[in-house]
Design an enzyme around this catalytic site. Structure first.
Site, PDB file in Angstrom:
ATOM      1  N   GLU A  41      34.270  44.620  49.325  1.00  0.00           N
ATOM      2  CA  GLU A  41      33.985  43.364  50.015  1.00  0.00           C
ATOM      3  C   GLU A  41      35.164  42.952  50.894  1.00  0.00           C
ATOM      4  OE1 GLU A  41      30.979  40.855  50.867  1.00  0.00           O
ATOM      5  OE2 GLU A  41      30.912  42.347  49.272  1.00  0.00           O
ATOM      6  N   ASP A  44      35.797  46.166  55.335  1.00  0.00           N
ATOM      7  CA  ASP A  44      35.417  46.898  56.547  1.00  0.00           C
ATOM      8  C   ASP A  44      36.241  46.482  57.757  1.00  0.00           C
ATOM      9  OD1 ASP A  44      34.059  44.444  56.351  1.00  0.00           O
ATOM     10  OD2 ASP A  44      32.474  45.110  57.712  1.00  0.00           O
ATOM     11  N   SER A 138      23.376  39.457  54.613  1.00  0.00           N
ATOM     12  CA  SER A 138      23.387  39.969  55.991  1.00  0.00           C
ATOM     13  C   SER A 138      22.086  39.721  56.736  1.00  0.00           C
ATOM     14  CB  SER A 138      23.735  41.467  56.018  1.00  0.00           C
ATOM     15  OG  SER A 138      25.025  41.677  55.494  1.00  0.00           O
ATOM     16  N   ASP A 184      27.876  45.471  57.785  1.00  0.00           N
ATOM     17  CA  ASP A 184      26.554  44.862  57.677  1.00  0.00           C
ATOM     18  C   ASP A 184      25.559  45.541  58.616  1.00  0.00           C
ATOM     19  OD1 ASP A 184      27.871  43.175  55.989  1.00  0.00           O
ATOM     20  OD2 ASP A 184      27.692  41.403  57.252  1.00  0.00           O
TER      21      ASP A 184
END
Length: 203
Positions: A41, A44, A138, A184
């Site tokens: 989490e 990215d 998302s 996402d």
């Protein structure tokens, strides 16, 4: 009628209510799922490795050909989950930002497809989903991936899942102003049924 059938029926009905007196029913339907993240989490956008997977909640886009007035084309959109709110985007002029979040996702997708040199066919779209908004699943990535895919297919623009995800990310970061990584959008564009998606964000 299962969950997806109900969602498709809702997008079809929204399309008919918005455009039914002006043309035929939608030609095709497109979808993109929401996602959960198993590992990584907030990693990215810090050049890490993430492991998301798609969920059985999605955005559905009903797509039809759009109008041309005096040789000038438009993309017309109705957002069913936003109280049947509508937008109309001219394809013959630079795309301008809106004050409305969902409109900026649509406008951003149009703008970045055009910036890549693609010619977008006039389109009518109705959009609805069953991903809870603001729940960390998302919904915005699903929304943008689904509508970008619909526009690309109508316009015969070949897009890889990676290219589709990047356009959706650019729409969200540069038109909506959300500081997000690529996880996402990649999960929505590239995940496979029954599998997680190992994504290396360092490159």
């Amino acid at each position: 009628m299962n969950r997806r059938d109900r969602l498709v029926a809702r997008t079809r009905q929204g399309y008919r209510l918005a455009f039914g007196t002006q043309g035929p029913d939608p030609r095709r339907f497109f979808s993109a799922p929401g996602r959960v993240n198993l590992i990584g989490e907030h990693v990215d956008y810090n050049d890490g490795i993430v492991l998301p997977c798609a969920i059985d909640r999605e955005t559905i886009v009903a797509l039809g050909s759009g109008p041309e007035v005096g040789g000038k084309g438009y993309v017309e959109v109705v957002a069913i989950d936003m109280g049947q709110a509508r937008d109309k985007i001219p394809l013959y002029a630079p795309v301008e930002r809106s004050q409305n979040s969902w409109q900026n996702l649509v406008r951003g997708a149009v703008a970045f497809l055009q910036q890549q040199g693609h010619e977008i066919a006039p389109a009518r779209l109705s959009i609805a989903g069953d991903i809870p908004i603001g729940a960390g699943l998302s919904s915005s990535a699903s929304f943008t991936v689904a509508l970008t895919l619909a526009l690309a297919q109508l316009s015969r623009i070949p897009l890889s899942p990676e290219s589709l995800a990047k356009i959706a990310q650019d729409a969200e970061t540069q038109f909506l102003g959300t500081a997000c990584g690529i996880m996402d959008q990649m999960a929505s564009a590239a995940a496979s049924l029954g599998q997680a998606l190992l994504l290396d964000c360092r490159n």
